[in-house]
Scaffold this motif. Structure first.
Motif, PDB file in Angstrom:
ATOM      1  N   ALA A  96     -61.864 109.892 106.820  1.00  0.00           N
ATOM      2  CA  ALA A  96     -61.463 111.018 105.975  1.00  0.00           C
ATOM      3  C   ALA A  96     -62.333 111.065 104.721  1.00  0.00           C
ATOM      4  CB  ALA A  96     -59.989 110.894 105.587  1.00  0.00           C
ATOM      5  N   ASP A  97     -62.810 112.248 104.418  1.00  0.00           N
ATOM      6  CA  ASP A  97     -63.704 112.437 103.274  1.00  0.00           C
ATOM      7  C   ASP A  97     -63.041 113.391 102.298  1.00  0.00           C
ATOM      8  OD1 ASP A  97     -65.689 112.802 101.480  1.00  0.00           O
ATOM      9  OD2 ASP A  97     -67.139 113.683 102.864  1.00  0.00           O
ATOM     10  N   ARG A  98     -62.689 112.871 101.120  1.00  0.00           N
ATOM     11  CA  ARG A  98     -61.995 113.722 100.146  1.00  0.00           C
ATOM     12  C   ARG A  98     -62.881 114.869  99.678  1.00  0.00           C
ATOM     13  NH1 ARG A  98     -56.854 112.159  96.883  1.00  0.00           N
ATOM     14  NH2 ARG A  98     -56.502 114.140  95.891  1.00  0.00           N
ATOM     15  N   ALA A 120     -51.077 118.996 103.502  1.00  0.00           N
ATOM     16  CA  ALA A 120     -52.466 119.045 103.961  1.00  0.00           C
ATOM     17  C   ALA A 120     -53.211 117.759 103.605  1.00  0.00           C
ATOM     18  CB  ALA A 120     -53.164 120.251 103.358  1.00  0.00           C
ATOM     19  N   LEU A 121     -52.964 117.222 102.424  1.00  0.00           N
ATOM     20  CA  LEU A 121     -53.582 115.954 102.027  1.00  0.00           C
ATOM     21  C   LEU A 121     -53.191 114.838 102.991  1.00  0.00           C
ATOM     22  CD1 LEU A 121     -53.369 115.622  98.121  1.00  0.00           C
ATOM     23  CD2 LEU A 121     -55.395 115.289  99.537  1.00  0.00           C
ATOM     24  N   PRO A 156     -53.392 110.287  98.020  1.00  0.00           N
ATOM     25  CA  PRO A 156     -54.150 109.425  98.936  1.00  0.00           C
ATOM     26  C   PRO A 156     -55.639 109.498  98.652  1.00  0.00           C
ATOM     27  CG  PRO A 156     -53.423 111.418 100.060  1.00  0.00           C
ATOM     28  CD  PRO A 156     -52.765 111.426  98.716  1.00  0.00           C
ATOM     29  N   GLY A 157     -56.287 108.373  98.827  1.00  0.00           N
ATOM     30  CA  GLY A 157     -57.724 108.282  98.598  1.00  0.00           C
ATOM     31  C   GLY A 157     -58.125 106.828  98.528  1.00  0.00           C
ATOM     32  N   PRO A 158     -59.415 106.538  98.599  1.00  0.00           N
ATOM     33  CA  PRO A 158     -59.891 105.150  98.617  1.00  0.00           C
ATOM     34  C   PRO A 158     -59.392 104.319  97.440  1.00  0.00           C
ATOM     35  CG  PRO A 158     -61.675 106.658  99.178  1.00  0.00           C
ATOM     36  CD  PRO A 158     -60.521 107.508  98.760  1.00  0.00           C
ATOM     37  N   GLU A 159     -59.360 104.903  96.227  1.00  0.00           N
ATOM     38  CA  GLU A 159     -58.921 104.128  95.061  1.00  0.00           C
ATOM     39  C   GLU A 159     -57.452 103.731  95.200  1.00  0.00           C
ATOM     40  OE1 GLU A 159     -59.681 106.303  91.530  1.00  0.00           O
ATOM     41  OE2 GLU A 159     -61.860 106.327  91.783  1.00  0.00           O
TER      42      GLU A 159
END
Length: 637
Positions: free
Chosen positions: A21-23, A73-74, A124-127
């Protein structure tokens, strides 16, 4: 994908996020699904580069999508199930030490699946995933949810603890600075000792005792007058407060601006909510970096429902404060502070209209200040200044206070009694001193003194917040009596250890505190009695009071009566000219009538200090004749 409304525990919802997944593709994905218009995506991407904010935060700040659709959607984008935490509340415990971090990162433990902890995340996200694995263990799973569900769940999980901390953190960890104990035993013994000395002196030599008492009161008046003369002298020099120029503001890079938390405590004020929301929307600050908390009492259903009906942007969050005693503004702010995400935090009252550039101006002011400056006070004034005699006098008083007194207090390193609104804090410093005292009804005046005692500094910035001046004398009395009661509380608290106060504030700070805080209360309480004696002497020509006034004391008293009162009338006149309130200036001649009202409020405050020390006497807002038109205009916008 599993959607909200899921029940039961047989189905496993926890997932590892999609590693592909690419933000950066979020905007494209939202357009592909028909959730976001292409022109909105392009604008959001442009703002994202300028503001260095999350694209989703920008989209929500501009109401280009509903929050529910965005968070769903996120979740889908990262391969996570979306859960409604209201219908499926968290079952896993939350470590109290992690509350603030979870609130900031929008994460909460949800439940266990096959002995693996599942976390609900709204960002949500890598951090977020890296922090969660480092904090809760590498095997944690994730589900998606909304920011509002996280906020609601954190409140439900921690209501009792948050309420307890809001009420007791200062009193338990720094009891010497808490007004929970109105007057200490040593102070009571001192008071009884002074009363005993006075009674014995009156019994042995009543004339000399009364003369001595009169001398003390007269010298107190004279010292208070002298201090304010010095403050006006220094305050009239424009270079004292932090001057932030337009060039300073223009030099700020929006991508470097921090998240800014705005606390707005309200109680039973639904009618002015649209005006407030409109004023905050006009703040010249990246919308995605505004963290605005509407701090409402949980039983104030009318205001809560009014906020819901307005359909406010996602930058607005409602913090429901559970009922507890005392029911005070500082208690509510302490509660809401635990949810703050900003590097800086400020408070606005419900009727406030800050200048649009105030937040940027404060950020620039902090950048120009020494590290020990942890609070910047904006000036206050009134938008309905010419409504009636009371509003005119209130406006002139505030102009004198914020344009002359406070800048001089800062320059002379005398503790600044902050105003109740538009004071901006470095949030970590505010938390380090346990924030506001929930038992002090002028919590910001107390906090200003407490910050100085901790080695911090308070400054004033050249930006103004406009408020609604009281148009009703009974309403004004309620507000002013609370202020006087709070000043009495503040003086009692910080005089528990005079030696420490002297050492921590220095000679000027100590005596400035005595005569700016204590002297203000003394003059308000003693003035009616002295004026009555003078009026009787003037009207009747009686010599009954001559024994109280030896020649030297007569001259001192006349100096106080004529020179001091004349000076204050003159300075009130000058204050009007400084703000270009030329139409208000002649009303400075009626200052003595305004002081009589203050004396009445001071005696009411003294009585309430004895009978109801923690009672917060609410000031009614939205009663100005200008409010209905402003409400209509705000709703149209």
């Amino acid at each position: 994908m599993q959607q909200s409304g899921m029940t039961g525990t047989a189905v496993a919802y926890g997932r590892q996020p999609n590693p592909l997944a690419d933000r950066e593709r979020l905007g494209e994905m939202l357009v592909e699904k028909g959730l976001l218009r292409p022109e909105h995506r392009d604008t959001a991407l442009s703002l994202q580069k300028r503001w260095r904010s999350r694209l989703g935060e920008i989209v929500l700040a501009h109401r280009w999508m509903t929050a529910l659709r965005l968070y769903q959607a996120l979740s889908e984008h990262f391969g996570l199930d979306f859960v409604d935490l209201v219908e499926n509340p968290p079952e896993a415990p939350l470590n109290p030490d992690l509350f603030s971090a979870c609130a900031e990162r929008q994460v909460i433990p949800w439940r266990y699946e096959n002995n693996r902890l599942v976390l609900a995340v709204a960002d949500p996200g890598p951090e977020t995933f890296t922090w969660a694995r480092r904090t809760f263990g590498p095997e944690v799973l994730f589900v998606g949810t909304s920011k509002f569900d996280i906020l609601w769940s954190l409140q439900l999980d921690s209501d009792f603890r948050l309420t307890h901390d809001a009420l007791t953190l200062l009193a338990d960890r720094a009891p010497e600075h808490s007004a929970r104990e109105v007057i200490t035993r040593p102070q009571l013994l001192t008071l009884y000792g002074l009363l005993t000395v006075l009674l014995v002196a009156l019994a042995l030599s009543p004339v000399n005792a009364l003369i001595g008492l009169n001398v003390l009161i007269t010298l107190g008046f004279l010292a208070t007058f002298a201090l304010k003369l010095v403050l006006v002298w220094y305050g009239s020099r424009r270079r004292i407060d932090i001057k932030v120029t337009e060039d300073d503001v223009a030099s700020l890079r929006e991508e470097d601006l921090p998240v800014y938390t705005v606390l707005v405590p309200m109680y039973r004020e639904p009618e002015i909510l649209p005006i407030l929301a409109n004023a905050l929307r006009k703040l010249d600050y990246p919308a995605s970096k505004l963290d605005i908390k509407l701090v409402l009492e949980s039983d104030d259903r009318e205001t809560i429902e009014a906020a819901k009906r307005l359909g406010l942007e996602a930058i607005f969050e409602i913090i429901r404060v559970p009922p507890s005693s005392p029911r005070t503004k500082p208690k509510a702010c302490n509660y809401a502070l635990r949810f703050a995400r900003g590097q800086f935090v400020t408070i606005y009252d419900a009727e406030d209209k800050p200048e649009p550039g105030q937040l940027k101006r404060v950020v620039a002011a902090f950048a120009k200040s020494a590290p020990e400056v942890v609070c910047v006070q904006a000036r206050l004034n009134y938008y309905n200044a010419d409504e009636n005699w009371l509003t005119r006098m209130f406006t002139l008083e505030y102009t004198l206070w914020f344009d002359f007194y406070l800048p001089a207090l800062e320059y002379l390193r005398i503790p600044i009694p902050l105003g109740g609104t538009s004071n901006h804090f470095r949030i970590q410093a505010l938390r380090s001193v346990y924030a506001w005292d929930p038992y002090n009804v002028t919590e910001d005046a107390d906090l200003g003194v407490r910050l100085v005692q901790q080695g911090y500094r308070v400054s004033v910035v050249n930006s103004t917040t406009f408020e609604e001046a009281n148009v009703s004398i009974p309403n004004w009395i309620r507000q002013r009596s609370r202020w006087f009661k709070g000043y009495m509380q503040t003086w009692l608290v910080h005089m528990r250890d005079p030696v420490h106060l002297y050492r921590s504030t220095g000679f000027r700070g100590f005596w400035g505190f005595q005569f700016f805080i204590g002297g203000g209360v003394l003059t308000a309480l003693a003035a009616p009695l002295l004026w009555l004696i003078y009026a009787l002497w003037l009207a009747a020509g009686t010599r009954a009071f001559d024994f109280l006034f030896p020649p030297a004391l007569v001259y001192l008293s006349l100096l106080n009566l004529l020179l001091a009162n004349g000076f204050f009338i003159y300075m009130t006149l000058v204050a009007g000219f400084k703000r270009d309130y030329f139409k208000l200036a002649p009303y400075a001649l009626t200052v003595p009538l305004y002081w009589l009202l203050q004396s009445f409020a001071a005696y009411k405050g003294l009585w309430q200090l004895i009978s109801r020390p923690f009672y917060w006497e609410k000031t009614n807002h939205g009663i100005s004749k200008y409010v209905p038109a402003e409400r209509k205009a705000a709703l149209r916008e």
